[in-house]
Design a protein around this motif. Structure first.
Motif, PDB file in Angstrom:
ATOM      1  N   VAL A   1       0.841  -1.202   0.000  1.00 18.61           N
ATOM      2  CA  VAL A   1       0.000   0.000   0.000  1.00 18.61           C
ATOM      3  C   VAL A   1       0.875   1.251   0.000  1.00 18.61           C
ATOM      4  CG1 VAL A   1      -1.631   1.356   1.364  1.00 18.61           C
ATOM      5  CG2 VAL A   1      -1.984  -1.096   1.086  1.00 18.61           C
ATOM      6  N   GLU A   2       1.912   1.241   0.820  1.00 19.24           N
ATOM      7  CA  GLU A   2       2.808   2.398   0.909  1.00 19.24           C
ATOM      8  C   GLU A   2       3.529   2.650  -0.406  1.00 19.24           C
ATOM      9  OE1 GLU A   2       3.641   1.654   5.678  1.00 19.24           O
ATOM     10  OE2 GLU A   2       5.003   0.852   4.152  1.00 19.24           O
ATOM     11  N   ARG A   3       3.817   1.577  -1.134  1.00 17.81           N
ATOM     12  CA  ARG A   3       4.525   1.741  -2.408  1.00 17.81           C
ATOM     13  C   ARG A   3       3.651   2.369  -3.491  1.00 17.81           C
ATOM     14  NH1 ARG A   3       6.357  -3.735  -1.294  1.00 17.81           N
ATOM     15  NH2 ARG A   3       8.455  -3.687  -0.396  1.00 17.81           N
ATOM     16  N   THR A   4       2.348   2.425  -3.265  1.00 17.72           N
ATOM     17  CA  THR A   4       1.468   3.029  -4.265  1.00 17.72           C
ATOM     18  C   THR A   4       1.581   4.550  -4.267  1.00 17.72           C
ATOM     19  OG1 THR A   4      -0.436   3.195  -2.748  1.00 17.72           O
ATOM     20  CG2 THR A   4      -0.190   1.144  -4.004  1.00 17.72           C
ATOM     21  N   LEU A   5       2.222   5.108  -3.245  1.00 20.10           N
ATOM     22  CA  LEU A   5       2.344   6.557  -3.151  1.00 20.10           C
ATOM     23  C   LEU A   5       3.491   7.038  -4.037  1.00 20.10           C
ATOM     24  CD1 LEU A   5       1.560   9.253  -1.920  1.00 20.10           C
ATOM     25  CD2 LEU A   5       3.013   8.728   0.039  1.00 20.10           C
TER      26      LEU A   5
ATOM     27  N   PRO B   1      11.856   0.069   2.929  1.00 21.59           N
ATOM     28  CA  PRO B   1      11.248   0.901   1.871  1.00 21.59           C
ATOM     29  C   PRO B   1      10.417   2.062   2.396  1.00 21.59           C
ATOM     30  CG  PRO B   1      11.040  -1.419   1.323  1.00 21.59           C
ATOM     31  CD  PRO B   1      11.548  -1.354   2.729  1.00 21.59           C
ATOM     32  N   VAL B   2       9.610   1.848   3.435  1.00 22.65           N
ATOM     33  CA  VAL B   2       8.782   2.942   3.934  1.00 22.65           C
ATOM     34  C   VAL B   2       9.644   4.011   4.602  1.00 22.65           C
ATOM     35  CG1 VAL B   2       8.272   1.941   6.215  1.00 22.65           C
ATOM     36  CG2 VAL B   2       6.667   3.541   5.156  1.00 22.65           C
TER      37      VAL B   2
ATOM     38  N   ILE C   1       9.702   7.911   3.473  1.00 31.78           N
ATOM     39  CA  ILE C   1       9.513   9.045   4.371  1.00 31.78           C
ATOM     40  C   ILE C   1      10.738   9.953   4.364  1.00 31.78           C
ATOM     41  CG2 ILE C   1       9.177   9.725   6.785  1.00 31.78           C
ATOM     42  CD1 ILE C   1       7.548   7.154   7.154  1.00 31.78           C
ATOM     43  N   SER C   2      11.919   9.361   4.302  1.00 32.65           N
ATOM     44  CA  SER C   2      13.145  10.166   4.271  1.00 32.65           C
ATOM     45  C   SER C   2      13.173  11.071   3.051  1.00 32.65           C
ATOM     46  CB  SER C   2      14.379   9.255   4.272  1.00 32.65           C
ATOM     47  OG  SER C   2      14.512   8.580   5.510  1.00 32.65           O
ATOM     48  N   ARG C   3      12.750  10.546   1.907  1.00 28.27           N
ATOM     49  CA  ARG C   3      12.725  11.368   0.692  1.00 28.27           C
ATOM     50  C   ARG C   3      11.731  12.514   0.839  1.00 28.27           C
ATOM     51  NH1 ARG C   3      12.239   6.484  -1.976  1.00 28.27           N
ATOM     52  NH2 ARG C   3      10.318   7.083  -3.053  1.00 28.27           N
TER      53      ARG C   3
END
Length: 215
Positions: A78-82, A137-138, A142-144
């Protein structure tokens, strides 16, 4: 003469069977906990045999770990969909918070599984190679967002990716995990439909306000 199934067909059948076992096992572990769930009952619900489950997963513990791997992997997907590259930092972090809210709201069994695994002090998660680096990955995402927000002057608060991830997760997780005790103590069902939109908006604004340094 009946043709024999091909290797590809057998693999698809095996994958389908494993997925069905995991779906039933997830419900049973979420409902009864690791100690309370019974492989015999999972097999009965599956209309298969205990031997078949052990054939695919080896043991009750390995089945439970596979359930955890599936549940956590779905969150990361789900987070990768952002797509942060096409969103301004403020909108990106708000959207991530709202996506997390939506997932936790829609996957109540995930919350139960995490609560159960915390009772076991993450004993089973620590044995999973799949979950060892699943959080990376998450945190990178967030870091980016944080780096972009600081570069633009949008974010001024000193917080790292783990801080922000914890802040988002804490709100979304608490709302579901503590709904019964909170409701009994304060007379409000946090998961009731009439509160959903407001709380979803709240978690996004809470994170944005914190990172902006709003008083």
């Amino acid at each position: 003469m009946t043709s024999q199934p091909t290797t590809g067909e057998r693999r698809r059948d095996a994958d389908r069977t494993k997925a069905e076992i995991l779906a039933v096992a997830q419900r049973e572990f979420a409902r009864n906990g690791y100690a309370g769930a019974r492989v015999d009952e999972i097999a009965e619900l599956m209309r298969t045999t205990k031997r078949m489950i052990y054939y695919y997963f080896g043991s009750k513990e390995r089945l439970y770990i596979a359930v955890l791997e599936k549940a956590y992997t779905e969150v990361r997907q789900v987070e990768r969909t952002l797509d942060v590259e096409h969103l301004a930092p403020v909108e990106a972090i708000r959207t991530l918070a709202e996506l997390t809210f939506d997932h936790h709201d829609a996957h109540r069994e995930f919350i139960k599984l995490v609560s159960i695994e915390n009772i076991h002090q993450a004993e089973h998660i620590r044995k999973s190679e799949v979950l060892a680096n699943l959080g990376t990955p998450v945190l990178d995402l967030i870091s980016r967002i944080l780096d972009a927000g600081r570069a633009r002057g949008d974010f001024v608060t000193k917080a790292d990716a783990i801080d922000v991830h914890m802040m988002i997760s804490a709100f979304c997780f608490f709302r579901v995990a503590n709904q019964h005790t909170f409701g009994a103590l304060f007379g409000r069902d946090m998961t009731a439909p009439e509160h959903r939109a407001r709380l979803r908006r709240m978690v996004g604004e809470m994170v944005v306000g914190y990172l902006r340094g709003d008083p």
